[in-house]
Design a protein around this motif. Structure first.
Motif, PDB file in Angstrom:
ATOM      1  N   ASP A   1       0.785  -1.232   0.000  1.00 28.99           N
ATOM      2  CA  ASP A   1       0.000   0.000   0.000  1.00 28.99           C
ATOM      3  C   ASP A   1       0.816   1.281   0.000  1.00 28.99           C
ATOM      4  OD1 ASP A   1      -2.328  -1.422  -0.105  1.00 28.99           O
ATOM      5  OD2 ASP A   1      -2.650  -1.416   2.062  1.00 28.99           O
ATOM      6  N   ASP A   2       2.128   1.169  -0.113  1.00 31.41           N
ATOM      7  CA  ASP A   2       2.960   2.362  -0.247  1.00 31.41           C
ATOM      8  C   ASP A   2       2.572   3.087  -1.542  1.00 31.41           C
ATOM      9  OD1 ASP A   2       5.049   4.214  -0.766  1.00 31.41           O
ATOM     10  OD2 ASP A   2       6.409   3.031   0.482  1.00 31.41           O
ATOM     11  N   PHE A   3       2.294   4.382  -1.449  1.00 26.32           N
ATOM     12  CA  PHE A   3       1.826   5.140  -2.614  1.00 26.32           C
ATOM     13  C   PHE A   3       2.955   5.576  -3.547  1.00 26.32           C
ATOM     14  CE2 PHE A   3      -2.194   5.833  -0.255  1.00 26.32           C
ATOM     15  CZ  PHE A   3      -3.082   5.559  -1.279  1.00 26.32           C
ATOM     16  N   ASP A   4       4.175   5.169  -3.271  1.00 23.87           N
ATOM     17  CA  ASP A   4       5.311   5.540  -4.110  1.00 23.87           C
ATOM     18  C   ASP A   4       5.060   5.086  -5.549  1.00 23.87           C
ATOM     19  OD1 ASP A   4       7.709   5.936  -5.387  1.00 23.87           O
ATOM     20  OD2 ASP A   4       8.944   5.037  -3.812  1.00 23.87           O
ATOM     21  N   PRO A   5       4.951   5.996  -6.511  1.00 22.96           N
ATOM     22  CA  PRO A   5       4.650   5.618  -7.900  1.00 22.96           C
ATOM     23  C   PRO A   5       5.755   4.798  -8.553  1.00 22.96           C
ATOM     24  CG  PRO A   5       5.239   7.941  -7.760  1.00 22.96           C
ATOM     25  CD  PRO A   5       5.096   7.455  -6.361  1.00 22.96           C
ATOM     26  N   GLU A   6       6.947   4.846  -7.999  1.00 24.78           N
ATOM     27  CA  GLU A   6       8.050   4.074  -8.568  1.00 24.78           C
ATOM     28  C   GLU A   6       7.978   2.599  -8.188  1.00 24.78           C
ATOM     29  OE1 GLU A   6      11.799   5.820  -7.687  1.00 24.78           O
ATOM     30  OE2 GLU A   6      11.304   7.761  -8.577  1.00 24.78           O
ATOM     31  N   LEU A   7       7.131   2.284  -7.232  1.00 24.12           N
ATOM     32  CA  LEU A   7       6.958   0.883  -6.838  1.00 24.12           C
ATOM     33  C   LEU A   7       5.936   0.230  -7.767  1.00 24.12           C
ATOM     34  CD1 LEU A   7       6.973   0.974  -2.921  1.00 24.12           C
ATOM     35  CD2 LEU A   7       8.720   0.059  -4.431  1.00 24.12           C
ATOM     36  N   THR A   8       6.383  -0.350  -8.837  1.00 29.26           N
ATOM     37  CA  THR A   8       5.516  -1.034  -9.789  1.00 29.26           C
ATOM     38  C   THR A   8       4.999  -2.328  -9.172  1.00 29.26           C
ATOM     39  OG1 THR A   8       7.342  -2.297 -10.737  1.00 29.26           O
ATOM     40  CG2 THR A   8       6.886  -0.111 -11.679  1.00 29.26           C
ATOM     41  N   PRO A   9       3.903  -2.884  -9.718  1.00 25.49           N
ATOM     42  CA  PRO A   9       3.430  -4.188  -9.216  1.00 25.49           C
ATOM     43  C   PRO A   9       4.515  -5.260  -9.232  1.00 25.49           C
ATOM     44  CG  PRO A   9       1.770  -3.193 -10.611  1.00 25.49           C
ATOM     45  CD  PRO A   9       2.982  -2.307 -10.714  1.00 25.49           C
ATOM     46  N   ALA A  10       5.358  -5.246 -10.249  1.00 20.37           N
ATOM     47  CA  ALA A  10       6.434  -6.243 -10.332  1.00 20.37           C
ATOM     48  C   ALA A  10       7.430  -6.064  -9.189  1.00 20.37           C
ATOM     49  CB  ALA A  10       7.149  -6.132 -11.678  1.00 20.37           C
ATOM     50  N   LEU A  11       7.746  -4.815  -8.867  1.00 27.57           N
ATOM     51  CA  LEU A  11       8.684  -4.558  -7.784  1.00 27.57           C
ATOM     52  C   LEU A  11       8.069  -4.906  -6.433  1.00 27.57           C
ATOM     53  CD1 LEU A  11      11.430  -3.575  -6.927  1.00 27.57           C
ATOM     54  CD2 LEU A  11      10.563  -1.215  -6.968  1.00 27.57           C
ATOM     55  N   ARG A  12       6.785  -4.613  -6.270  1.00 30.24           N
ATOM     56  CA  ARG A  12       6.107  -4.984  -5.035  1.00 30.24           C
ATOM     57  C   ARG A  12       6.086  -6.508  -4.878  1.00 30.24           C
ATOM     58  NH1 ARG A  12       3.094  -0.340  -3.172  1.00 30.24           N
ATOM     59  NH2 ARG A  12       2.858   1.199  -4.851  1.00 30.24           N
ATOM     60  N   ALA A  13       5.811  -7.212  -5.968  1.00 27.94           N
ATOM     61  CA  ALA A  13       5.802  -8.675  -5.932  1.00 27.94           C
ATOM     62  C   ALA A  13       7.178  -9.212  -5.544  1.00 27.94           C
ATOM     63  CB  ALA A  13       5.378  -9.236  -7.287  1.00 27.94           C
ATOM     64  N   GLU A  14       8.214  -8.591  -6.082  1.00 28.66           N
ATOM     65  CA  GLU A  14       9.580  -9.014  -5.762  1.00 28.66           C
ATOM     66  C   GLU A  14       9.888  -8.814  -4.281  1.00 28.66           C
ATOM     67  OE1 GLU A  14      14.090  -7.495  -6.817  1.00 28.66           O
ATOM     68  OE2 GLU A  14      12.525  -7.322  -8.363  1.00 28.66           O
ATOM     69  N   ARG A  15       9.457  -7.682  -3.740  1.00 27.52           N
ATOM     70  CA  ARG A  15       9.714  -7.404  -2.327  1.00 27.52           C
ATOM     71  C   ARG A  15       8.919  -8.351  -1.421  1.00 27.52           C
ATOM     72  NH1 ARG A  15      10.173  -0.785  -1.565  1.00 27.52           N
ATOM     73  NH2 ARG A  15      11.962  -0.515  -2.966  1.00 27.52           N
ATOM     74  N   LEU A  16       7.691  -8.636  -1.832  1.00 32.13           N
ATOM     75  CA  LEU A  16       6.884  -9.565  -1.046  1.00 32.13           C
ATOM     76  C   LEU A  16       7.488 -10.967  -1.076  1.00 32.13           C
ATOM     77  CD1 LEU A  16       4.301  -9.423   0.643  1.00 32.13           C
ATOM     78  CD2 LEU A  16       3.020 -10.128  -1.375  1.00 32.13           C
ATOM     79  N   GLN A  17       7.982 -11.376  -2.236  1.00 32.95           N
ATOM     80  CA  GLN A  17       8.616 -12.683  -2.349  1.00 32.95           C
ATOM     81  C   GLN A  17       9.884 -12.734  -1.508  1.00 32.95           C
ATOM     82  OE1 GLN A  17       7.541 -15.469  -3.562  1.00 32.95           O
ATOM     83  NE2 GLN A  17       9.439 -16.502  -2.971  1.00 32.95           N
ATOM     84  N   CYS A  18      10.625 -11.649  -1.480  1.00 30.45           N
ATOM     85  CA  CYS A  18      11.827 -11.580  -0.658  1.00 30.45           C
ATOM     86  C   CYS A  18      11.474 -11.714   0.821  1.00 30.45           C
ATOM     87  CB  CYS A  18      12.565 -10.270  -0.918  1.00 30.45           C
ATOM     88  SG  CYS A  18      14.090 -10.071   0.006  1.00 30.45           S
ATOM     89  N   LEU A  19      10.398 -11.041   1.239  1.00 27.38           N
ATOM     90  CA  LEU A  19       9.943 -11.141   2.624  1.00 27.38           C
ATOM     91  C   LEU A  19       9.583 -12.575   2.971  1.00 27.38           C
ATOM     92  CD1 LEU A  19       8.998  -9.796   5.296  1.00 27.38           C
ATOM     93  CD2 LEU A  19       6.771  -9.470   4.203  1.00 27.38           C
ATOM     94  N   ALA A  20       8.841 -13.239   2.074  1.00 24.92           N
ATOM     95  CA  ALA A  20       8.449 -14.625   2.313  1.00 24.92           C
ATOM     96  C   ALA A  20       9.673 -15.534   2.391  1.00 24.92           C
ATOM     97  CB  ALA A  20       7.517 -15.099   1.201  1.00 24.92           C
ATOM     98  N   ALA A  21      10.617 -15.343   1.471  1.00 27.68           N
ATOM     99  CA  ALA A  21      11.811 -16.189   1.448  1.00 27.68           C
ATOM    100  C   ALA A  21      12.617 -16.024   2.731  1.00 27.68           C
ATOM    101  CB  ALA A  21      12.662 -15.844   0.228  1.00 27.68           C
ATOM    102  N   GLN A  22      12.748 -14.797   3.196  1.00 19.98           N
ATOM    103  CA  GLN A  22      13.513 -14.547   4.418  1.00 19.98           C
ATOM    104  C   GLN A  22      12.813 -15.141   5.635  1.00 19.98           C
ATOM    105  OE1 GLN A  22      13.844 -10.275   4.270  1.00 19.98           O
ATOM    106  NE2 GLN A  22      15.878 -10.359   3.329  1.00 19.98           N
ATOM    107  N   PHE A  23      11.488 -15.045   5.659  1.00 24.10           N
ATOM    108  CA  PHE A  23      10.761 -15.611   6.797  1.00 24.10           C
ATOM    109  C   PHE A  23      10.914 -17.128   6.842  1.00 24.10           C
ATOM    110  CE2 PHE A  23       7.039 -17.671   8.595  1.00 24.10           C
ATOM    111  CZ  PHE A  23       7.008 -17.115   9.863  1.00 24.10           C
ATOM    112  N   PHE A  24      10.656 -17.782   5.729  1.00 29.63           N
ATOM    113  CA  PHE A  24      10.693 -19.244   5.728  1.00 29.63           C
ATOM    114  C   PHE A  24      12.119 -19.797   5.759  1.00 29.63           C
ATOM    115  CE2 PHE A  24       6.416 -18.446   3.945  1.00 29.63           C
ATOM    116  CZ  PHE A  24       5.691 -19.100   4.927  1.00 29.63           C
ATOM    117  N   ASP A  25      13.089 -18.922   5.480  1.00 27.99           N
ATOM    118  CA  ASP A  25      14.496 -19.295   5.613  1.00 27.99           C
ATOM    119  C   ASP A  25      14.969 -19.139   7.057  1.00 27.99           C
ATOM    120  OD1 ASP A  25      17.030 -20.093   4.543  1.00 27.99           O
ATOM    121  OD2 ASP A  25      17.691 -18.019   4.667  1.00 27.99           O
TER     122      ASP A  25
END
Length: 317
Positions: A64-88
């Protein structure tokens, strides 16, 4: 104050203590009603609850960050990184929130699939903007809200098995989420999202176009008002079911949950009192009322911890 809570929870590692303190700060800043309710928990319970809030906030900020530079692809990448770090296990992360929530999940044996379901729903927000029916919305709500209630159960404790208390804990998370959907209709539209079942809206002659008209004109059209009233009634039913589960919690946790339930359900009262004017102002429960309900809960919390569990009340306020 946080120091006594960390001591009570048996958290002595300096790095972890700093991590839990960060989560508490996030909760206090962004979740006022929820944070107020956590003050009614025993000191030993609070850090873990703050950690769960911090993790949910971490994912929510990515989406939900309103930063216009955060594209859906970049948000997906960050979310995937969060998931990977948690489960790691967070071994390759310096994020204090991850450190705290991983420690909490290990300490209380919170099932990994509950976090996986939460992250699955967060991923839905990257691509899904509308929900065709109640079944589709419930699929999202399970991961975004019901699992939060289930994550909390081992921390809150239960009378009897967790399995018997689980449906009520899930329902309370759902009730809170459905309340947010009603309160935040206008804000969600600004992000292009509608968290109300399209077929139920259509039964009142409401579609996305009409909701956007309300959003732009800052007023609630009569058909929309009727549709929101119907959603309001359904949410009330979920609260009634969830409330029946409070006695299934450990006595020391009941005042906190009962207070949160009361305050959040009163947001529904404010929405109704405004005649569903959710497009021109955000429904809130005033500070005086929140303190009134919390003060009564504090008395019950003190009584439960001193007479039923024998737990000292150090740091209770």
């Amino acid at each position: 104050m946080m120091r006594s809570e960390l001591d009570a929870a048996g958290i002595h590692d300096p790095r972890l203590r700093a991590a839990y303190e960060r989560c508490r700060e996030l909760n206090a800043r962004h979740g006022r009603t929820f944070y107020l309710a956590t003050r009614l928990l025993a000191p030993s319970q609070r850090p873990a609850v703050h950690a769960l809030y911090g993790f949910a906030r971490l994912a929510d900020d990515i989406l939900d960050d309103f930063d216009p530079e955060l594209t859906p692809a970049l948000r997906a990448e960050r979310l995937q990184c969060l998931a990977a770090q948690f489960f790691d296990g967070g071994d390759h992360s310096d994020d204090p929130v991850l450190s705290a929530v991983i420690d909490t999940s290990r300490t209380y044996g919170i099932r990994a699939e509950l976090f996986a379901a939460f992250l699955d729903s967060m991923r839905m927000d990257l691509t899904v903007t509308d929900y065709a029916d109640r079944v589709a919305l419930d699929r999202y709500v399970h991961g975004s809200a019901e699992v939060i209630g289930l994550q909390l159960l081992p921390i809150l404790g239960t009378v009897g098995t967790e399995e018997r208390a689980a449906p009520y804990a899930a329902a309370l998370g759902k009730a809170f989420q459905l309340t947010n959907f009603l309160r935040d209709v206008d804000e969600d539209l600004s992000r292009g999202r509608i968290y109300l079942p399209a077929d139920e809206l259509a039964a009142h002659g409401v579609d996305r176009e009409l909701l956007m008209w309300c959003h732009h004109h800052r007023r609630t059209e009569p058909r929309v008002r009727n549709a929101l009233a119907a959603q309001h009634d359904r949410t009330r039913q979920v609260y009634r079911f969830a409330q029946a589960g409070v006695p299934r919690l450990a006595p020391r946790s009941r005042p906190c949950v009962a207070t949160a339930l009361t305050l959040y359900s009163e947001i529904l009262d404010r929405i109704e009192d405004s005649d569903y004017a959710v497009f021109c102002h955000r429904a809130t429960v005033g500070t005086a009322r929140r303190l009134q309900v919390a003060s009564a809960g504090l008395v019950h919390a003190w009584w439960a911890r001193t007479t039923r569990t024998g737990e000292p009340v150090t740091g209770a306020a």
